[in-house]
Design a protein around this motif. Structure first.
Motif, mmCIF file in Angstrom:
data_model
loop_
_atom_site.group_PDB
_atom_site.id
_atom_site.type_symbol
_atom_site.label_atom_id
_atom_site.label_comp_id
_atom_site.label_asym_id
_atom_site.label_seq_id
_atom_site.Cartn_x
_atom_site.Cartn_y
_atom_site.Cartn_z
ATOM 1 N N THR A 292 18.046 49.805 102.297
ATOM 2 C CA THR A 292 19.071 50.495 103.082
ATOM 3 C C THR A 292 18.922 50.183 104.577
ATOM 4 O O THR A 292 19.892 49.825 105.251
ATOM 5 C CB THR A 292 19.006 52.017 102.805
ATOM 6 O OG1 THR A 292 19.293 52.220 101.423
ATOM 7 C CG2 THR A 292 20.020 52.782 103.630
ATOM 8 N N ARG B 122 30.039 60.175 93.182
ATOM 9 C CA ARG B 122 31.252 59.737 93.897
ATOM 10 C C ARG B 122 31.206 60.141 95.357
ATOM 11 O O ARG B 122 32.223 60.477 95.955
ATOM 12 C CB ARG B 122 32.491 60.310 93.214
ATOM 13 C CG ARG B 122 32.475 61.820 93.140
ATOM 14 C CD ARG B 122 33.795 62.385 92.639
ATOM 15 N NE ARG B 122 33.635 63.765 92.202
ATOM 16 C CZ ARG B 122 34.617 64.489 91.706
ATOM 17 N NH1 ARG B 122 35.814 63.988 91.565
ATOM 18 N NH2 ARG B 122 34.393 65.741 91.330
ATOM 19 N N SER B 123 30.001 60.167 95.929
ATOM 20 C CA SER B 123 29.913 60.530 97.356
ATOM 21 C C SER B 123 30.502 59.408 98.203
ATOM 22 O O SER B 123 30.584 58.254 97.770
ATOM 23 C CB SER B 123 28.454 60.773 97.754
ATOM 24 O OG SER B 123 27.751 59.550 97.759
ATOM 25 N N SER C 29 30.475 65.156 88.359
ATOM 26 C CA SER C 29 30.065 66.365 87.639
ATOM 27 C C SER C 29 31.135 66.892 86.690
ATOM 28 O O SER C 29 30.844 67.719 85.830
ATOM 29 C CB SER C 29 29.668 67.455 88.638
ATOM 30 O OG SER C 29 30.794 67.888 89.362
HETATM 31 P P1 NAP Z 1 25.802 63.750 96.743
HETATM 32 O O1 NAP Z 1 26.736 63.624 97.882
HETATM 33 O O2 NAP Z 1 25.175 65.076 96.447
HETATM 34 O O3 NAP Z 1 26.590 63.265 95.432
HETATM 35 C C1 NAP Z 1 26.048 63.432 94.159
HETATM 36 C C2 NAP Z 1 27.072 63.016 93.134
HETATM 37 O O4 NAP Z 1 26.505 63.238 91.865
HETATM 38 C C3 NAP Z 1 28.378 63.805 93.215
HETATM 39 O O5 NAP Z 1 29.483 62.934 93.155
HETATM 40 C C4 NAP Z 1 28.307 64.711 92.002
HETATM 41 O O6 NAP Z 1 29.574 64.973 91.412
HETATM 42 C C5 NAP Z 1 27.476 63.894 91.053
HETATM 43 N N1 NAP Z 1 26.827 64.760 90.076
HETATM 44 C C6 NAP Z 1 26.100 65.876 90.296
HETATM 45 N N2 NAP Z 1 25.734 66.427 89.131
HETATM 46 C C7 NAP Z 1 26.250 65.658 88.155
HETATM 47 C C8 NAP Z 1 26.242 65.725 86.751
HETATM 48 N N3 NAP Z 1 25.622 66.715 86.089
HETATM 49 N N4 NAP Z 1 26.866 64.762 86.050
HETATM 50 C C9 NAP Z 1 27.513 63.754 86.681
HETATM 51 N N5 NAP Z 1 27.558 63.639 88.029
HETATM 52 C C10 NAP Z 1 26.943 64.588 88.750
HETATM 53 O O7 NAP Z 1 24.612 62.722 96.859
HETATM 54 P P2 NAP Z 1 24.541 61.241 97.538
HETATM 55 O O8 NAP Z 1 24.547 61.373 99.008
HETATM 56 O O9 NAP Z 1 25.518 60.331 96.887
HETATM 57 O O10 NAP Z 1 23.066 60.843 97.080
HETATM 58 C C11 NAP Z 1 22.697 60.737 95.735
HETATM 59 C C12 NAP Z 1 21.196 60.521 95.651
HETATM 60 O O11 NAP Z 1 20.886 59.293 96.309
HETATM 61 C C13 NAP Z 1 20.358 61.574 96.356
HETATM 62 O O12 NAP Z 1 19.137 61.732 95.641
HETATM 63 C C14 NAP Z 1 20.055 60.960 97.705
HETATM 64 O O13 NAP Z 1 18.854 61.440 98.269
HETATM 65 C C15 NAP Z 1 19.929 59.511 97.327
HETATM 66 N N6 NAP Z 1 20.213 58.561 98.414
HETATM 67 C C16 NAP Z 1 19.361 57.518 98.538
HETATM 68 C C17 NAP Z 1 19.573 56.559 99.495
HETATM 69 C C18 NAP Z 1 18.647 55.411 99.592
HETATM 70 O O14 NAP Z 1 18.583 54.751 100.605
HETATM 71 N N7 NAP Z 1 17.911 55.121 98.538
HETATM 72 C C19 NAP Z 1 20.672 56.660 100.366
HETATM 73 C C20 NAP Z 1 21.553 57.732 100.191
HETATM 74 C C21 NAP Z 1 21.317 58.687 99.200
HETATM 75 P P3 NAP Z 1 30.722 65.832 92.146
HETATM 76 O O15 NAP Z 1 31.335 64.914 93.151
HETATM 77 O O16 NAP Z 1 31.658 66.201 91.050
HETATM 78 O O17 NAP Z 1 30.041 67.008 92.776
#
Ligand code: NAP
Length: 285
Positions: free
Chosen positions: A266, A166-167, A190
């Motif tokens: 992206t 939910r980022s 989470s």
């Molecule tokens: P983030 O801000 O760390 O958000 C991660 C989300 O996952 C949070 O909402 C968190 O919940 C949830 N989460 C963590 N542990 C969990 C669990 N055990 N069960 C259920 N949900 C859980 O990360 P982000 O920026 O969204 O990025 C996510 C991934 O995508 C990363 O690996 C990042 O490198 C990648 N990414 C890739 C691109 C691309 O271009 N491909 C672009 C951006 C990001 P809470 O909110 O409750 O903490």
């Protein structure tokens, strides 16, 4: 055998189309879309992302400048630069590469970017516009995923869509875009209870968790479309997604690999947003 959603090839096709669009726009208006990329400090991963953005802009005929500031740049100095770029008519888009050094408040800096030049679509104005269906800029990673689905003829309408994460950058805007295409959307995080029961219902499952191989085969419905946003670096230096590809792929109707799935799209969507920003500037809207 499931369909491998090829982000590299899709991105390449989209960039070819965009190159033509940029050329036509320049011809018609005499305006070359231009992006300013601001990077503070020397984070090696950020340096790679910034370099890729620079190359991508040039490859489609856009102008770009990277403004590289030292690590010790103050928040005030960075805000002053953003304001200067807001006023600088040469640039249609502004992107501040994240993460910023700890002593700088990221939210404050992102909020200082003019909503008209906010090609990452992070500004609250553009977030609100997205939620109310009046978007101009689309959040790049989720918009890239929607393009992949479209490219592979995967309809969202009426489907059960589950987004894990939910980022503000990925999870929330992803859910909004799926909803806008008439998906029935659940957002997990989470604190979600019984995650597996929810993901097992997903026709389209998007994993944006940031944990290597978090989504395992038992969490996925037979025939689901699985989109892996995660980019995780393993101890051996290899990249790995949030989905356990080897066990999930045989169950999925279609799946994105990591690398080569969501990632390449992206930057392509960033280029589209930069063209949109130039169009906005020219039309004065
Ligand atoms: P983030 O801000 O760390 O958000 C991660 C989300 O996952 C949070 O909402 C968190 O919940 C949830 N989460 C963590 N542990 C969990 C669990 N055990 N069960 C259920 N949900 C859980 O990360 P982000 O920026 O969204 O990025 C996510 C991934 O995508 C990363 O690996 C990042 O490198 C990648 N990414 C890739 C691109 C691309 O271009 N491909 C672009 C951006 C990001 P809470 O909110 O409750 O903490």
């Amino acid at each position: 055998m499931s369909i491998l959603i090829d982000g590299k090839a899709t991105s390449q096709a989209k960039r070819e189309a965009l190159t033509q669009e940029v050329a036509a726009f320049r011809e018609e208006t005499g305006c070359q879309p231009a992006l300013a990329v601001v990077m503070v400090g020397d984070n090696p991963a950020s340096a790679v992302y910034v370099r890729n953005k620079h190359t991508a802009c040039e490859s489609v005929g856009m102008y770009t400048e990277t403004l590289h500031l030292p690590e010790q740049t103050t928040e005030q100095e960075l805000l002053a630069l953003v304001e200067q770029l807001n006023q600088d008519a040469r640039f249609h888009g502004i992107l501040v590469q994240l993460p910023l050094p700890k002593h700088i408040n990221e939210t404050k800096v992102l909020d200082a970017i003019s909503p008209d030049k906010d090609v990452d679509a992070f500004h609250p104005y553009n977030v609100g516009a997205l939620v109310t269906g009046r978007e101009r800029f689309l959040p790049c990673t989720p918009a890239g995923i929607m393009e992949l689905l479209r490219f592979y003829g995967i309809s969202v309408k009426g489907k059960n869509c589950v987004v894990i994460g939910r980022s503000n950058i990925v999870g929330k805007p992803m859910a909004m875009l799926l909803l806008a295409q008439d998906g029935t959307v659940s957002i997990c995080h989470s604190k979600t209870n019984n995650l597996r029961q929810i993901t097992q219902q997903a026709d389209i499952l998007v994993a944006a968790v940031g944990r290597p191989r978090f989504v395992t085969a038992d969490m996925v419905k037979e025939g689901a479309v699985v989109i892996d946003v995660g980019i995780n670096r393993l101890d051996d230096g290899k990249l790995c997604g949030d989905v356990d590809f080897d066990t999930v792929a045989p169950k999925a109707y279609a799946i994105t690999p990591v690398p080569g799935g969501v990632g390449p799209m992206t930057i392509t969507m960033l280029l589209y947003n930069t063209l949109t920003a130039a169009k906005l500037a020219v039309s004065g809207k």
